[in-house]
Design a protein around this motif. Structure first.
Motif, PDB file in Angstrom:
ATOM      1  N   MET A   1       0.826  -1.211   0.000  1.00  0.00           N
ATOM      2  CA  MET A   1       0.000   0.000   0.000  1.00  0.00           C
ATOM      3  C   MET A   1       0.856   1.255   0.000  1.00  0.00           C
ATOM      4  SD  MET A   1      -2.642  -1.371   2.853  1.00  0.00           S
ATOM      5  CE  MET A   1      -3.747  -2.714   2.508  1.00  0.00           C
ATOM      6  N   TRP A   2       0.322   2.306  -0.613  1.00  0.00           N
ATOM      7  CA  TRP A   2       1.034   3.566  -0.798  1.00  0.00           C
ATOM      8  C   TRP A   2       0.150   4.752  -0.427  1.00  0.00           C
ATOM      9  CZ3 TRP A   2       5.905   3.424  -3.235  1.00  0.00           C
ATOM     10  CH2 TRP A   2       6.248   2.214  -3.832  1.00  0.00           C
ATOM     11  N   ILE A   3       0.784   5.792   0.092  1.00  0.00           N
ATOM     12  CA  ILE A   3       0.104   7.073   0.290  1.00  0.00           C
ATOM     13  C   ILE A   3       1.076   8.181  -0.124  1.00  0.00           C
ATOM     14  CG2 ILE A   3      -0.949   8.708   1.911  1.00  0.00           C
ATOM     15  CD1 ILE A   3      -1.568   6.399   3.764  1.00  0.00           C
ATOM     16  N   ARG A   4       0.544   9.168  -0.826  1.00  0.00           N
ATOM     17  CA  ARG A   4       1.299  10.404  -1.085  1.00  0.00           C
ATOM     18  C   ARG A   4       0.472  11.562  -0.558  1.00  0.00           C
ATOM     19  NH1 ARG A   4       1.877  10.955  -6.729  1.00  0.00           N
ATOM     20  NH2 ARG A   4       3.695   9.611  -6.576  1.00  0.00           N
ATOM     21  N   LEU A   5       1.073  12.335   0.346  1.00  0.00           N
ATOM     22  CA  LEU A   5       0.460  13.555   0.854  1.00  0.00           C
ATOM     23  C   LEU A   5       1.229  14.732   0.268  1.00  0.00           C
ATOM     24  CD1 LEU A   5       0.190  12.684   4.675  1.00  0.00           C
ATOM     25  CD2 LEU A   5      -1.575  12.419   2.909  1.00  0.00           C
ATOM     26  N   THR A   6       0.522  15.648  -0.354  1.00  0.00           N
ATOM     27  CA  THR A   6       1.137  16.904  -0.784  1.00  0.00           C
ATOM     28  C   THR A   6       0.754  17.942   0.252  1.00  0.00           C
ATOM     29  OG1 THR A   6       0.976  16.277  -3.110  1.00  0.00           O
ATOM     30  CG2 THR A   6       1.278  18.622  -2.630  1.00  0.00           C
ATOM     31  N   VAL A   7       1.777  18.587   0.821  1.00  0.00           N
ATOM     32  CA  VAL A   7       1.553  19.551   1.895  1.00  0.00           C
ATOM     33  C   VAL A   7       2.239  20.872   1.567  1.00  0.00           C
ATOM     34  CG1 VAL A   7       1.360  17.732   3.651  1.00  0.00           C
ATOM     35  CG2 VAL A   7       3.570  18.815   3.260  1.00  0.00           C
TER      36      VAL A   7
ATOM     37  N   ASP B   1       4.046  24.539   3.268  1.00  0.00           N
ATOM     38  CA  ASP B   1       5.086  24.748   4.283  1.00  0.00           C
ATOM     39  C   ASP B   1       4.532  24.927   5.691  1.00  0.00           C
ATOM     40  OD1 ASP B   1       7.078  24.351   2.474  1.00  0.00           O
ATOM     41  OD2 ASP B   1       7.872  26.385   2.528  1.00  0.00           O
ATOM     42  N   ASP B   2       3.222  24.949   5.846  1.00  0.00           N
ATOM     43  CA  ASP B   2       2.605  24.926   7.174  1.00  0.00           C
ATOM     44  C   ASP B   2       2.112  23.527   7.517  1.00  0.00           C
ATOM     45  OD1 ASP B   2       2.992  27.669   7.768  1.00  0.00           O
ATOM     46  OD2 ASP B   2       1.287  28.173   6.477  1.00  0.00           O
ATOM     47  N   LEU B   3       2.430  22.558   6.650  1.00  0.00           N
ATOM     48  CA  LEU B   3       2.044  21.153   6.794  1.00  0.00           C
ATOM     49  C   LEU B   3       0.538  20.929   6.679  1.00  0.00           C
ATOM     50  CD1 LEU B   3       4.600  19.909   9.474  1.00  0.00           C
ATOM     51  CD2 LEU B   3       4.755  19.758   6.983  1.00  0.00           C
ATOM     52  N   ASN B   4      -0.136  21.806   5.959  1.00  0.00           N
ATOM     53  CA  ASN B   4      -1.543  21.594   5.623  1.00  0.00           C
ATOM     54  C   ASN B   4      -1.601  20.635   4.435  1.00  0.00           C
ATOM     55  OD1 ASN B   4      -2.798  23.538   7.456  1.00  0.00           O
ATOM     56  ND2 ASN B   4      -1.719  25.052   6.220  1.00  0.00           N
ATOM     57  N   ILE B   5      -2.468  19.642   4.518  1.00  0.00           N
ATOM     58  CA  ILE B   5      -2.574  18.657   3.440  1.00  0.00           C
ATOM     59  C   ILE B   5      -3.399  19.246   2.309  1.00  0.00           C
ATOM     60  CG2 ILE B   5      -3.407  16.366   2.801  1.00  0.00           C
ATOM     61  CD1 ILE B   5      -2.822  15.523   5.710  1.00  0.00           C
ATOM     62  N   LEU B   6      -2.780  19.300   1.123  1.00  0.00           N
ATOM     63  CA  LEU B   6      -3.410  19.866  -0.064  1.00  0.00           C
ATOM     64  C   LEU B   6      -3.976  18.779  -0.980  1.00  0.00           C
ATOM     65  CD1 LEU B   6      -0.577  22.423  -0.895  1.00  0.00           C
ATOM     66  CD2 LEU B   6      -2.654  22.817   0.463  1.00  0.00           C
ATOM     67  N   GLU B   7      -3.253  17.689  -1.116  1.00  0.00           N
ATOM     68  CA  GLU B   7      -3.657  16.590  -1.993  1.00  0.00           C
ATOM     69  C   GLU B   7      -3.326  15.270  -1.319  1.00  0.00           C
ATOM     70  OE1 GLU B   7      -5.286  16.927  -4.870  1.00  0.00           O
ATOM     71  OE2 GLU B   7      -5.155  19.115  -4.812  1.00  0.00           O
ATOM     72  N   VAL B   8      -4.109  14.236  -1.661  1.00  0.00           N
ATOM     73  CA  VAL B   8      -3.893  12.902  -1.118  1.00  0.00           C
ATOM     74  C   VAL B   8      -4.051  11.896  -2.253  1.00  0.00           C
ATOM     75  CG1 VAL B   8      -4.697  11.160   0.531  1.00  0.00           C
ATOM     76  CG2 VAL B   8      -4.908  13.600   1.098  1.00  0.00           C
ATOM     77  N   GLU B   9      -3.081  11.011  -2.375  1.00  0.00           N
ATOM     78  CA  GLU B   9      -3.186   9.895  -3.304  1.00  0.00           C
ATOM     79  C   GLU B   9      -2.932   8.626  -2.512  1.00  0.00           C
ATOM     80  OE1 GLU B   9      -1.362  10.634  -7.314  1.00  0.00           O
ATOM     81  OE2 GLU B   9      -0.557  12.371  -6.224  1.00  0.00           O
ATOM     82  N   THR B  10      -3.796   7.644  -2.667  1.00  0.00           N
ATOM     83  CA  THR B  10      -3.696   6.399  -1.918  1.00  0.00           C
ATOM     84  C   THR B  10      -3.941   5.235  -2.865  1.00  0.00           C
ATOM     85  OG1 THR B  10      -4.724   7.603  -0.080  1.00  0.00           O
ATOM     86  CG2 THR B  10      -4.485   5.238   0.184  1.00  0.00           C
ATOM     87  N   VAL B  11      -3.075   4.222  -2.781  1.00  0.00           N
ATOM     88  CA  VAL B  11      -3.187   3.056  -3.655  1.00  0.00           C
ATOM     89  C   VAL B  11      -2.992   1.794  -2.826  1.00  0.00           C
ATOM     90  CG1 VAL B  11      -2.139   1.812  -5.592  1.00  0.00           C
ATOM     91  CG2 VAL B  11      -2.332   4.308  -5.675  1.00  0.00           C
ATOM     92  N   THR B  12      -3.851   0.813  -3.053  1.00  0.00           N
ATOM     93  CA  THR B  12      -3.669  -0.515  -2.484  1.00  0.00           C
ATOM     94  C   THR B  12      -3.375  -1.452  -3.639  1.00  0.00           C
ATOM     95  OG1 THR B  12      -5.105  -0.092  -0.592  1.00  0.00           O
ATOM     96  CG2 THR B  12      -4.782  -2.397  -1.205  1.00  0.00           C
ATOM     97  N   ASP B  13      -2.091  -1.819  -3.795  1.00  0.00           N
ATOM     98  CA  ASP B  13      -1.698  -2.767  -4.843  1.00  0.00           C
ATOM     99  C   ASP B  13      -2.011  -4.198  -4.441  1.00  0.00           C
ATOM    100  OD1 ASP B  13      -0.736  -0.962  -6.759  1.00  0.00           O
ATOM    101  OD2 ASP B  13       1.247  -0.889  -5.836  1.00  0.00           O
ATOM    102  N   ALA B  14      -1.940  -4.485  -3.147  1.00  0.00           N
ATOM    103  CA  ALA B  14      -2.264  -5.827  -2.667  1.00  0.00           C
ATOM    104  C   ALA B  14      -2.905  -5.714  -1.298  1.00  0.00           C
ATOM    105  CB  ALA B  14      -1.011  -6.695  -2.588  1.00  0.00           C
ATOM    106  N   GLY B  15      -3.956  -6.469  -1.116  1.00  0.00           N
ATOM    107  CA  GLY B  15      -4.650  -6.585   0.158  1.00  0.00           C
ATOM    108  C   GLY B  15      -5.247  -7.979   0.228  1.00  0.00           C
ATOM    109  N   PRO B  16      -5.663  -8.412   1.393  1.00  0.00           N
ATOM    110  CA  PRO B  16      -6.178  -9.774   1.517  1.00  0.00           C
ATOM    111  C   PRO B  16      -7.612  -9.966   1.013  1.00  0.00           C
ATOM    112  CG  PRO B  16      -6.152  -8.699   3.655  1.00  0.00           C
ATOM    113  CD  PRO B  16      -5.516  -7.756   2.685  1.00  0.00           C
ATOM    114  N   PHE B  17      -8.324  -8.863   0.752  1.00  0.00           N
ATOM    115  CA  PHE B  17      -9.724  -8.972   0.343  1.00  0.00           C
ATOM    116  C   PHE B  17      -9.996  -8.092  -0.868  1.00  0.00           C
ATOM    117  CE2 PHE B  17      -9.414  -9.435   4.969  1.00  0.00           C
ATOM    118  CZ  PHE B  17      -9.756 -10.778   5.074  1.00  0.00           C
TER     119      PHE B  17
END
Length: 188
Positions: A60-66, A68-84
């Motif tokens: 599994m992967w996550i990319r957070l784009t933030v 300089d105040d560490l506010n989350i601007l973008e989120v990308e999430t991928v599950t390449d493999a999981g049990p279900f």
């Protein structure tokens, strides 16, 4: 120094967590996290018709784009493999992180948005080291820029935020005595 030699044993499970921080050309930061879980034996699994030894149960992967105040601007999430089969379906919920600031109250905010059946245990757990990676990336990069430009450390009011955050930054440590003598407390 590595750990002392262990008792006789056999490896059963490997979890790998990798977090990296990047400065983007547009000035924002990308914080990427990757988590895998691998067993040394075949795992029975009806969705994947068994999971062979050495093949990730979780990948599994996550990319957070933030900013300089560490506010989350973008989120990308991928599950390449999981049990279900339904595991990748939850990644859309991670968009709830947009607008949240990585800082005080981070865990509580994440669990409020993605706890329990609203998230994925493994992806949520990945967010914890990603937060410290974001902090290390931002503050390390800012310190490097200041050193290169000859700029002084910004003035602060009150004690440094790191004071008493760990053993090395404890108010009675030689590190604090050297770095912030005005906040040093003699242990005697």
């Amino acid at each position: 120094m590595p750990l002392p030699s262990p008792a006789p044993r056999r490896k059963v499970h490997t979890r790998r967590v990798t977090c990296e921080g990047f400065r983007r050309e547009d000035g924002h930061l990308d914080i990427e996290g990757h988590i895998t879980d691998v067993k040394t034996y075949e795992v029975p699994n009806s969705f994947r018709d068994g999971i062979p030894a050495g093949e990730p149960i979780h990948d599994m992967w996550i990319r957070l784009t933030v900013d300089d105040d560490l506010n989350i601007l973008e989120v990308e999430t991928v599950t390449d493999a999981g049990p279900f089969e339904i595991c990748p379906n939850i990644t859309v919920n991670f968009q709830r992180l947009k607008g949240i600031r990585i800082g005080p109250g981070w865990r509580k905010k994440v669990l409020s948005a993605l706890g329990g059946a609203e998230g994925c245990t493994h992806l949520v757990e990945l967010l914890w080291p990603m937060a410290t990676t974001a902090y290390q990336t931002l503050y390390g990069e800012n310190a490097r820029k200041r050193r290169e430009s000859g700029e002084e450390e910004p003035k602060r009011n009150g004690p440094p935020p790191l004071l008493n955050s760990c053993h090395a930054f404890g108010e009675s440590s030689p590190v604090v005595k050297d770095m912030w003598p005005e906040f040093y407390r003699d242990p005697a």
